[in-house]
Design a protein around this motif. Structure first.
Motif, PDB file in Angstrom:
ATOM      1  N   ALA A 255       0.832  -1.210   0.000  1.00  0.00           N
ATOM      2  CA  ALA A 255       0.000   0.000   0.000  1.00  0.00           C
ATOM      3  C   ALA A 255       0.866   1.260   0.000  1.00  0.00           C
ATOM      4  N   CYS A 258       2.194   1.805  -3.469  1.00  0.00           N
ATOM      5  CA  CYS A 258       1.136   2.278  -4.373  1.00  0.00           C
ATOM      6  C   CYS A 258       0.932   3.781  -4.228  1.00  0.00           C
ATOM      7  N   ALA A 259       0.855   4.240  -2.985  1.00  0.00           N
ATOM      8  CA  ALA A 259       0.613   5.665  -2.746  1.00  0.00           C
ATOM      9  C   ALA A 259       1.789   6.518  -3.199  1.00  0.00           C
ATOM     10  N   ASP A 262       1.781   6.871  -6.830  1.00  0.00           N
ATOM     11  CA  ASP A 262       0.730   7.796  -7.264  1.00  0.00           C
ATOM     12  C   ASP A 262       1.085   9.260  -6.995  1.00  0.00           C
ATOM     13  N   LYS A 264       2.012  10.597  -3.917  1.00  0.00           N
ATOM     14  CA  LYS A 264       1.818  11.056  -2.547  1.00  0.00           C
ATOM     15  C   LYS A 264       3.174  11.194  -1.845  1.00  0.00           C
ATOM     16  N   GLU A 268       1.516  11.176   3.554  1.00  0.00           N
ATOM     17  CA  GLU A 268       0.236  10.768   2.962  1.00  0.00           C
ATOM     18  C   GLU A 268       0.242   9.277   2.647  1.00  0.00           C
ATOM     19  N   ALA A 269       1.361   8.798   2.132  1.00  0.00           N
ATOM     20  CA  ALA A 269       1.467   7.385   1.767  1.00  0.00           C
ATOM     21  C   ALA A 269       1.367   6.491   3.006  1.00  0.00           C
ATOM     22  N   PHE A 272      -2.232   6.212   4.123  1.00  0.00           N
ATOM     23  CA  PHE A 272      -2.934   5.256   3.258  1.00  0.00           C
ATOM     24  C   PHE A 272      -2.581   3.821   3.653  1.00  0.00           C
ATOM     25  N   LEU A 309      -7.254  10.480   5.897  1.00  0.00           N
ATOM     26  CA  LEU A 309      -6.388  10.340   4.734  1.00  0.00           C
ATOM     27  C   LEU A 309      -5.933  11.677   4.183  1.00  0.00           C
TER      28      LEU A 309
END
Length: 317
Positions: A255, A258-259, A262, A264, A268-269, A272, A309
Motif C-alpha cells: 500500500a 502504491c501511494a 501515485d 503522494k 500521505e502514503a 494510506f 487520509l
C-alpha cells in the motif's frame, strides 16, 4: 511505471491456538489452515488488489505448494512470469501460531527462496527501466537482494526495505536503502532501542539517519506509525479495529508503494498504508485477507476516514 517486488513466496501453515506453548510444552490447537504467504508475494498481491501494476521476482519449488501459490497469485492478477522454479529445494514455508489475543509467533523455512540469484534478477528486469519503486526484504540470500537494490538505485528507482528478518540485515543492505519500514521488534534488533513510546521511535529514526537512511517508518502496531525524515517527523495514530490476524507486513509495504507511485508524499502514503493495514488485520490470512480497492473504499466510507487520509496528523517538529 511498475512497482517491482523482489521477495519471498511461502506457504503459511497457520495454527490457531488458545495460547502459545512455552519451551517443552504441548498445547493443542483449534484449527490448521494452509494459506498463501511470503512477504514478497503478499506485497505484490496488495499492489494488484489496490489497482497498480507490479512485478514479483521470486523462487518456488516444483511441488504442490508452489503450484498453489502460483494459482492464488494469478487469481489476484499478479504477473507470475518472473517467478523461478527450482528442483534444488521445496517451496518456502512458514509455521504461524496465533493465540486468542491475536498475537502471532512464526517459524520460517527459506527453502526455494534462497535459490534466487543475481542472474535471475538480470533475466527479469532490464536495468529496472520500467520500474519506479523496488520493494525489498531479506527472506533470500544477501548477495541477490543487495544486487537488486544496488542496480535499482543506480537507475534512479526508489528502494524501500521491509527488513524481515532483521538478523539478515548488513551494512551493504542498509547502504542501498532509501526508505526503511521496520516494526518494533526489527527496530530493536537493528538499533538496540526498545520502542515504548513516540520519543524512542524518533530516536530510532535518527539512528537510521546516521546510517545513511534519511527516511524511515517505524511500525508500532496498535500505537500507529512514526514517520521520520530529516525535516519533519509525524506520529500517525492507529485506526481502532478488532484484530483477527495481526500479520500485515506485505499489505503495508504494498500500500505504501502504491501511494508513493501515485505521487503522494511519505506522510500521505503512510496514512494510506495504515488504513489498508487496519482493514487487513480484521481479516484472516496474510495474503487472502488483503483488501481490494472496492473493499477499502467501503471501509473508508463506513468509518469516516476521508479526513484521516487527507489531513495532517500530529506534527512533532
Amino acid at each position: 511505471m511498475k512497482i517491482c517486488v523482489v521477495g519471498s513466496l511461502n506457504t503459511d501453515m497457520v495454527l490457531s491456538t488458545p495460547a502459545i506453548p512455552g519451551r517443552g510444552e504441548t498445547v493443542f490447537g483449534e484449527k490448521l489452515d494452509m494459506l498463501p504467504g511470503g512477504r514478497g508475494a503478499n506485497a505484490a498481491t496488495a499492489i494488484s488488489k489496490l489497482g497498480r501494476e507490479g512485478m514479483l521476482i521470486g523462487c518456488i519449488g516444483h511441488d504442490p505448494f508452489g503450484d498453489n501459490l502460483i494459482a492464488e497469485l494469478k487469481k489476484n492478477h499478479v504477473n507470475t512470469s518472473h517467478i523461478k522454479r527450482t528442483m534444488q529445494a521445496s517451496t518456502g514455508t512458514t509455521v504461524i501460531m496465533i493465540d486468542n489475543l491475536a498475537v502471532n509467533t512464526m517459524v520460517g523455512m527459506g527453502g526455494a527462496n534462497l535459490y534466487l540469484s543475481p542472474e535471475d534478477i538480470d533475466k527479469s528486469v532490464n536495468e529496472f527501466k520500467d520500474c519506479c519503486i523496488l520493494l525489498a526484504q531479506m527472506e533470500m540470500e544477501e548477495e541477490t537482494i543487495v544486487y537488486a537494490m544496488q542496480k535499482a538505485q543506480k537507475n534512479g528507482v526508489l528502494v524501500i526495505l521491509d527488513p524481515k528478518p532483521a538478523k539478515n540485515i548488513t551494512m551493504k543492505v542498509l547502504e542501498a536503502t532509501d526508505i526503511i519500514i521496520p516494526n518494533e521488534q526489527e527496530t530493536k534488533y537493528m538499533t538496540g532501542i526498545e520502542i515504548k513510546n513516540i520519543d524512542e521511535a524518533i530516536q530510532a529514526g535518527r539512528y537510521f539517519e546516521s546510517l545513511g537512511i534519511p527516511r524511515s517508518i517505524i511500525k508500532m502496531g496498535q500505537r500507529g506509525a512514526l514517520v521520520y525524515t530529516p525535516d519533519r517527523t509525524e506520529h500517525i495514530a492507529a485506526i481502532p479495529v478488532k484484530v483477527v490476524d495481526p500479520v500485515v507486513g506485505g499489505a503495508f509495504a504494498g500500500a505504501l508503494a502504491c501511494a508513493l507511485a501515485d505521487g503522494k508524499d511519505i506522510f500521505e502514503a503512510t496514512r494510506f498504508a495504515c488504513v489498508v493495514s487496519a482493514l487487513k488485520v480484521t481479516k484472516f490470512g496474510a495474503q487472502i485477507g488483503i483488501p481490494t480497492l472496492d473493499e477499502l473504499n467501503e471501509f473508508v466510507k463506513e468509518n469516516n476516514l476521508h479526513d484521516f487520509l487527507n489531513s495532517f496528523t500530529k506534527r512533532l517538529r
